[in-house]
Design an enzyme around this catalytic site. Structure first.
Site, PDB file in Angstrom:
ATOM      1  N   CYS A 136       0.835  -1.207   0.000  1.00 11.46           N
ATOM      2  CA  CYS A 136       0.000   0.000   0.000  1.00 11.46           C
ATOM      3  C   CYS A 136       0.869   1.255   0.000  1.00 11.46           C
ATOM      4  O   CYS A 136       1.361   1.675   1.053  1.00 11.46           O
ATOM      5  CB  CYS A 136      -0.934  -0.014   1.207  1.00 11.46           C
ATOM      6  SG  CYS A 136      -1.958   1.466   1.311  1.00 11.46           S
ATOM      7  N   CYS A 139      -0.394   4.141   2.118  1.00 10.57           N
ATOM      8  CA  CYS A 139      -0.225   3.950   3.571  1.00 10.57           C
ATOM      9  C   CYS A 139       1.233   4.177   3.981  1.00 10.57           C
ATOM     10  O   CYS A 139       1.504   4.777   5.017  1.00 10.57           O
ATOM     11  CB  CYS A 139      -0.612   2.529   3.984  1.00 10.57           C
ATOM     12  SG  CYS A 139      -2.099   1.901   3.218  1.00 10.57           S
ATOM     13  N   ASP A 140       2.171   3.690   3.179  1.00  9.97           N
ATOM     14  CA  ASP A 140       3.559   3.596   3.645  1.00  9.97           C
ATOM     15  C   ASP A 140       4.570   4.423   2.849  1.00  9.97           C
ATOM     16  O   ASP A 140       5.743   4.499   3.250  1.00  9.97           O
ATOM     17  CB  ASP A 140       4.013   2.117   3.620  1.00  9.97           C
ATOM     18  CG  ASP A 140       3.146   1.255   4.515  1.00  9.97           C
ATOM     19  OD1 ASP A 140       2.682   1.777   5.544  1.00  9.97           O
ATOM     20  OD2 ASP A 140       2.912   0.081   4.189  1.00  9.97           O
TER      21      ASP A 140
END
Ligand code: FAD
Ligand code: NAP
Length: 333
Positions: A136, A139-140
């Site tokens: 992701c 997300c990261d």
């Protein structure tokens, strides 16, 4: 005390399919309960710009999903933050157990559990998950400012992730096993024009290489798919974007599935092999897997559930033992 909830329609999943089913089932006065699962809003909450949702030339995925949630709620859907861990479809009414301890008893069920990211299955991938290996980018990606990153895959997700990661990374290498991408042309065009992205054709990830203490990625070992030649590319982050598999755990042993686990529905319908159980969205769609097609199937599922309930009024099999009193309690609330 563990709660028991009764509903005419239980919707499992809170992506575009689930929320659209909520809107339509509410407008049919079915008072649906929608259980959100571990990822409220579904896959679109893991992306940034969505450019193909009709009516919005550009909208952020998480914002779109909040709007869908609010829409379903405003129409009358009861939205519950719970995860269904067990689903008994052997008799009607159907019985679902939530991670919270709540039991849901439903005359009809709409399955909208979507899909989840696939992994390569390499031991080193598993070892560094959360320590440099991710599925992701939104997300990261932030953790890799000024670093070199590798993205694996050649579909829309891989290309979008690579483009997004250029916001942080000094360089993104897109490793693909062929020399042709299956992403949309507009995305390929952006990828090719981006000076920070370098495609590496005909290569597969063989191993993630990293440090032990602290655990962290330092490079990837990739192999040429034709010559077998192996080389190492420095990278602090590895984003695996090789597609998605249907989230069918609740039903894979009781419903017909095909094409790698997608729930089979009747032609031009969301009806599954069990009457009263409908499936919509990526859980059943091995072909299109888009937000708009998922929403369309959510609409179909709610309309079909409404028709099913009207045609089968009073035709439920016996209620589970011990259910009556608790339902009377929750109905009186
Ligand atoms: P999902 O969105 O997968 O949602 C599934 C829901 O089910 C989740 O809420 C989850 O919590 C819930 N759930 C699962 N198991 C349980 C359980 N046991 N109990 C309760 N709930 C459960 N499509 C586009 O059209 N345009 C785009 O720009 C686009 N960009 C994308 C970018 C990325 C990075 C990804 C991964 C996908 C993208 N897609 C895009 C595809 C799109 O997101 C999907 O087609 C769509 O989200 C599928 O919707 P769905 O409702 O079927 O399921
Ligand atoms: P996908 O379209 O299935 O693509 C997966 C990619 O990963 C393919 O290029 C595939 O290679 C590669 N791959 C698969 N297994 C591999 C392995 N074991 N090793 C190396 N490479 C492997 O999946 P996706 O990109 O996640 O997209 C899923 C769905 O969501 C699609 O329908 C897509 O259109 C949709 N989506 C849409 C958007 C958008 O509209 N903007 C954005 C993201 C996703 P091959 O090509 O060689 O098979």
């Amino acid at each position: 005390m563990a709660e028991t909830r009764q509903t005419r329609v239980l919707i499992i999943g809170s992506g575009p399919a689930g929320y659209t089913a909520g809107v339509y089932a509410s407008r049919a006065m079915l008072n649906p309960i929608l259980v959100q699962g571990i990822e409220p809003g579904g896959q679109l909450t893991t992306t940034t710009e969505v450019e193909n949702w009709p009516g919005d030339s550009e909208v952020q995925g998480p914002d779109l999903m909040i709007r869908m949630q609010e829409h379903a709620k405003a129409m009358g859907t009861e939205i519950i933050g719970d995860i269904i861990t067990d689903l008994d479809l052997s008799q009607r009414p159907f019985v679902a157990k939530g991670d919270s301890g709540t039991t849901y008893i439903a005359e009809a069920v709409i399955l909208a559990t979507g899909a989840r990211a696939k992994w390569l299955g390499l031991p080193s991938e598993e070892k560094f998950k959360g320590f440099g290996v991710s599925a992701c980018a939104t997300c990261d990606g932030f953790f890799y400012r000024g670093q070199e990153i590798v993205v694996i895959g050649g579909g829309n997700t891989a290309v979008e992730e690579a483009l997004f990661l250029t916001n942080f990374a000094s360089k993104v290498t897109l490793v693909h096993r062929r020399d042709e991408l299956r992403a949309e042309k507009i995305l390929i065009d952006r990828l090719m024009k981006n000076p920070k992205i370098e495609p590496l054709w005909f290569h597969e990830l063989e191993e993630v290489v990293g440090a032990e203490n602290p655990l962290g990625v330092e490079a990837v070992r990739v192999k040429h798919t034709k010559t077998g030649a192996v080389k190492e590319i420095p990278a602090k982050g590895v984003f695996v974007a090789i597609g998605h598999a249907p989230a069918n755990e609740l039903v894979k042993d009781v419903l017909d599935t095909h094409m790698g686990g997608y729930v089979v529905t009747k032609p031009d319908s969301t009806e599954t092999s069990i009457p009263g159980v409908f499936a919509a969205g990526d859980l059943t769609d091995h072909k299109y897997r888009q937000a708009v097609t998922s929403a369309g199937m959510g609409c179909m599922a709610a309309l079909e559930a409404e028709r099913f309930l009207a045609e089968n009024e009073g035709a439920e099999t016996s209620l589970p033992l011990g259910y009556g009193a608790e339902v009377a309690e929750s109905a009186a609330e």
